[in-house]
Design an enzyme around this catalytic site. Structure first.
Site, short mmCIF file in Angstrom:
data_model
loop_
_atom_site.label_atom_id
_atom_site.label_comp_id
_atom_site.label_asym_id
_atom_site.label_seq_id
_atom_site.Cartn_x
_atom_site.Cartn_y
_atom_site.Cartn_z
N TRP A 228 19.20 -12.35 4.75
CA TRP A 228 19.10 -11.11 3.98
C TRP A 228 20.50 -10.59 3.66
CZ3 TRP A 228 14.26 -10.69 2.52
CH2 TRP A 228 13.24 -11.12 3.36
N TRP B 47 12.39 -7.08 4.75
CA TRP B 47 11.18 -6.27 4.53
C TRP B 47 10.93 -5.30 5.67
CZ3 TRP B 47 7.42 -6.86 8.22
CH2 TRP B 47 7.42 -8.06 8.96
N TRP C 295 -10.08 -5.02 2.73
CA TRP C 295 -8.64 -5.33 2.96
C TRP C 295 -8.15 -4.59 4.20
CZ3 TRP C 295 -5.20 -8.80 1.48
CH2 TRP C 295 -5.34 -9.45 0.25
C1 FAD Z 1 3.95 -2.27 0.89
C2 FAD Z 1 2.62 -1.60 1.17
C3 FAD Z 1 2.48 -0.74 2.26
C4 FAD Z 1 1.25 -0.12 2.53
N1 FAD Z 1 1.15 0.71 3.62
C5 FAD Z 1 -0.05 1.28 3.91
C6 FAD Z 1 -0.19 2.13 5.06
O1 FAD Z 1 0.74 2.33 5.84
N2 FAD Z 1 -1.41 2.71 5.28
C7 FAD Z 1 -2.47 2.50 4.43
O2 FAD Z 1 -3.55 3.05 4.68
N3 FAD Z 1 -2.37 1.68 3.37
C8 FAD Z 1 -1.19 1.08 3.07
N4 FAD Z 1 -1.09 0.27 1.97
C9 FAD Z 1 -2.31 -0.02 1.17
C10 FAD Z 1 -2.58 0.91 -0.01
O3 FAD Z 1 -1.42 1.07 -0.79
C11 FAD Z 1 -3.08 2.29 0.42
O4 FAD Z 1 -4.13 2.17 1.35
C12 FAD Z 1 -3.62 3.07 -0.80
O5 FAD Z 1 -2.61 3.22 -1.76
C13 FAD Z 1 -4.13 4.42 -0.34
O6 FAD Z 1 -4.55 5.19 -1.41
P1 FAD Z 1 -6.09 5.58 -1.59
O7 FAD Z 1 -6.60 6.17 -0.33
O8 FAD Z 1 -6.19 6.38 -2.82
O9 FAD Z 1 -6.73 4.14 -1.77
P2 FAD Z 1 -8.07 3.65 -2.48
O10 FAD Z 1 -7.66 2.77 -3.58
O11 FAD Z 1 -9.01 4.73 -2.76
O12 FAD Z 1 -8.69 2.68 -1.36
C14 FAD Z 1 -9.59 3.15 -0.35
C15 FAD Z 1 -9.06 2.87 1.03
O13 FAD Z 1 -8.97 1.47 1.25
C16 FAD Z 1 -7.86 1.18 2.09
N5 FAD Z 1 -6.95 0.31 1.33
C17 FAD Z 1 -6.75 0.28 0.00
N6 FAD Z 1 -5.90 -0.70 -0.34
C18 FAD Z 1 -5.54 -1.29 0.82
C19 FAD Z 1 -4.68 -2.38 1.12
N7 FAD Z 1 -4.03 -3.06 0.18
N8 FAD Z 1 -4.52 -2.71 2.42
C20 FAD Z 1 -5.18 -2.05 3.39
N9 FAD Z 1 -6.01 -1.03 3.16
C21 FAD Z 1 -6.19 -0.65 1.88
C22 FAD Z 1 -7.21 2.51 2.41
O14 FAD Z 1 -7.70 2.95 3.65
C23 FAD Z 1 -7.67 3.40 1.28
O15 FAD Z 1 -7.70 4.75 1.62
C24 FAD Z 1 0.14 -0.37 1.68
C25 FAD Z 1 0.29 -1.23 0.59
C26 FAD Z 1 1.51 -1.84 0.33
C27 FAD Z 1 1.64 -2.76 -0.85
#
Ligand code: FAD
Length: 469
Positions: free
Chosen positions: A295, A348, A267
């Site tokens: 909005w 948003w 992703w």
């Molecule tokens: C509204 C919204 C805003 C977000 N903004 C960001 C942001 O600014 N930066 C960010 O890194 N992630 C963002 N995310 C994605 C996701 O929420 C975070 O990456 C995740 O919560 C990070 O926690 P973790 O490292 O424990 O993730 P884990 O669940 O351990 O996932 C491993 C890695 O995968 C990547 N990842 C996971 N989910 C996503 C996703 N949906 N989209 C893209 N990459 C993902 C991240 O790099 C993450 O560290 C966003 C999601 C939403 C819904």
């Protein structure tokens, strides 16, 4: 011969392809980080991300010194700084990890016309131009993108760039001091911390990720996002670790869990590919029809959302987690984003900006992708008529109110069943539970059922304005 290693989003020595290239080229390598006024003036970068970056630079400086090198820090326009530096050290080449944001791409293209700048892969494992449809166009839907991504060769540990045991000395040139900062308690910066988190996650949680990852009150995810954001961990190393763990997993559930984690890393690459191929997403909806939505943009409601005072405990817990720690659980990000856009009918982009100001992992591609997904305006968006009910989400993903109790302590005395909508508890009991609604904790600022209908109407009107049915 001197080569410059221009550090941007790759604050690491392990598996750093830009550094590897610089080492091949130069008998002397000059590691430099530039504090660009564009970012220093940007209203999209908040103090927590600065603290994390400065702490990361300080640790990288120490690591470089241990290997016989130095970190040069200079403030100013990259063009001016680099042109001067090339002359000062007699460099014949500049290496940097390629970045895909519109600002970075424009800056780098201009610099390449005046400097020997080589961009090296590393921000993602697959470059956005390497995962394309058969007709050569980019994917706009995740599932086929992922399928194609997985068809390509996976990395192995011996593909990682070698870790230098010694670095060539860096000329004795001027460097600024790293701005004073205080390390973040939830996210100490640096490669060592990133490696430790990766190991702990691999050993304890990766094989159970599938069942744990959706519960914000439980530690079930890696917490690696800030480290991947600043390249304190290479995405390739994270992927290699997932691939190795999947190969060793003994049960079907464990294999699926590791695959689910790998999917999240895909992703991440998908959204980087979207921003690369469709840079207009940083300004407006991926589907322009949704730029026509009327909005409501009520500033008082926006403020209540930012401060975690909406009267919806799960939303408030998440928003307070964000302001207190600089991070928010993914499930919670989806809930609060849906609430802002679909319940309050606030653009948003307001939420996107607030997140960028607060998040340590704030990344233009992932954040934009997440927001457009939640708003239903993006590529692979959940259809706009699928609207999260914040109370049902709360009951499902925080059944005992663990998350709510941690960040909305005023509701601690409420029983599990009542904590999700405390305003429904009779006033006498509210008092007994220690928080009277309207006094100690706000009434819900919006009625979800009514808000849902209002939103459906606004989206329908926007669509009809463009293509009348
Ligand atoms: C509204 C919204 C805003 C977000 N903004 C960001 C942001 O600014 N930066 C960010 O890194 N992630 C963002 N995310 C994605 C996701 O929420 C975070 O990456 C995740 O919560 C990070 O926690 P973790 O490292 O424990 O993730 P884990 O669940 O351990 O996932 C491993 C890695 O995968 C990547 N990842 C996971 N989910 C996503 C996703 N949906 N989209 C893209 N990459 C993902 C991240 O790099 C993450 O560290 C966003 C999601 C939403 C819904």
């Amino acid at each position: 011969m001197a080569a410059i290693w221009w550090i941007r989003r790759d604050l690491r020595l392990i598996d750093n392809q830009a550094l590897e290239e610089a080492l091949k080229m130069g008998t002397s390598v000059v590691p430099i980080f530039i504090l660009d006024p564009f970012f220093q003036k940007s209203s999209y970068v908040g103090s927590k991300r600065w603290q994390f970056l400065y702490h990361g630079l300080q640790l990288l400086r120490q690591d470089l010194e241990e290997l016989g090198s130095r970190l040069i820090l200079r403030s100013g326009l990259p063009e001016t700084i680099l042109l001067n530096l090339v002359k000062e050290v007699g460099a014949t080449a500049v290496f940097a990890e390629e970045d895909y944001s519109p600002y970075a791409r424009k800056r780098d293209a201009q610099l390449q016309s005046i400097l020997p700048l080589t961009l090296v892969s590393g921000l993602t494992y697959h470059h956005p131009t390497d995962v394309l449809k058969k007709d050569g166009t980019p994917y706009t839907v995740f599932t086929p993108y992922k399928r194609r991504w997985l068809e390509r060769p996976l990395p192995r540990r011996n593909h990682l760039a070698s870790i230098p045991s010694q670095l060539p000395s860096c000329p004795n040139i001027a460097s600024e001091a790293i701005p004073s900062h205080s390390p973040l308690s939830y996210f100490p910066a640096g490669e060592a911390e990133a490696q430790q988190r990766l190991d702990t996650f691999r050993d304890n949680l990766m094989k159970r990720y599938g069942s744990l990852r959706d519960y914000p009150g439980t530690v079930g995810t890696s917490g690696l996002s800030p480290y991947l954001r600043f390249g304190m961990l290479s995405s390739r190393e994270a992927i290699v670790t997932a691939v190795e763990t999947r190969a060793k997993a003994k049960s079907e559930t464990a294999v699926e869990s590791v695959q689910t984690w790998l999917d999240e890393l895909i992703w991440r690459e998908f959204y980087q590919s979207i921003i690369y191929h469709f840079p207009h997403v940083t300004k407006g909806s991926f589907r322009p029809v949704y730029d026509k939505i009327q909005w409501r943009n009520d500033p008082a409601e926006f403020e209540a959302w930012c401060q975690g005072q909406t009267g919806y405990p799960i939303v408030d817990a998440a928003m307070r987690q964000l302001s207190q720690t600089g991070w928010m659980h993914n499930r919670a990000r989806m809930i609060v984003a849906s609430f802002l856009v679909k319940d309050l009918l606030i653009d948003w982009r307001w939420g996107e900006k607030w997140f960028m100001q607060q998040l340590v992992d704030g990344d233009p591609a992932a954040n934009n992708g997440g927001w457009q997904w939640a708003a239903g305006t993006g590529t692979d968006a959940a259809p706009y008529f699928r609207i999260f009910n914040p109370v049902s989400q709360s009951k499902k993903f925080d059944p005992e109110g663990k998350y709510i109790r941690e960040f909305v302590p005023e509701l601690n005395g409420y029983p599990d069943k009542e904590i999700h909508s405390p305003e429904l508890t009779p006033p006498l009991l509210q008092k007994r539970y220690g928080a009277t609604i309207g006094q100690d904790y706000p009434h819900p600022i919006v009625n979800h059922k009514e808000a849902r209908l209002r939103t459906l109407d606004a989206y329908k009107t926007a669509k009809e304005a463009v293509a009348p049915e």
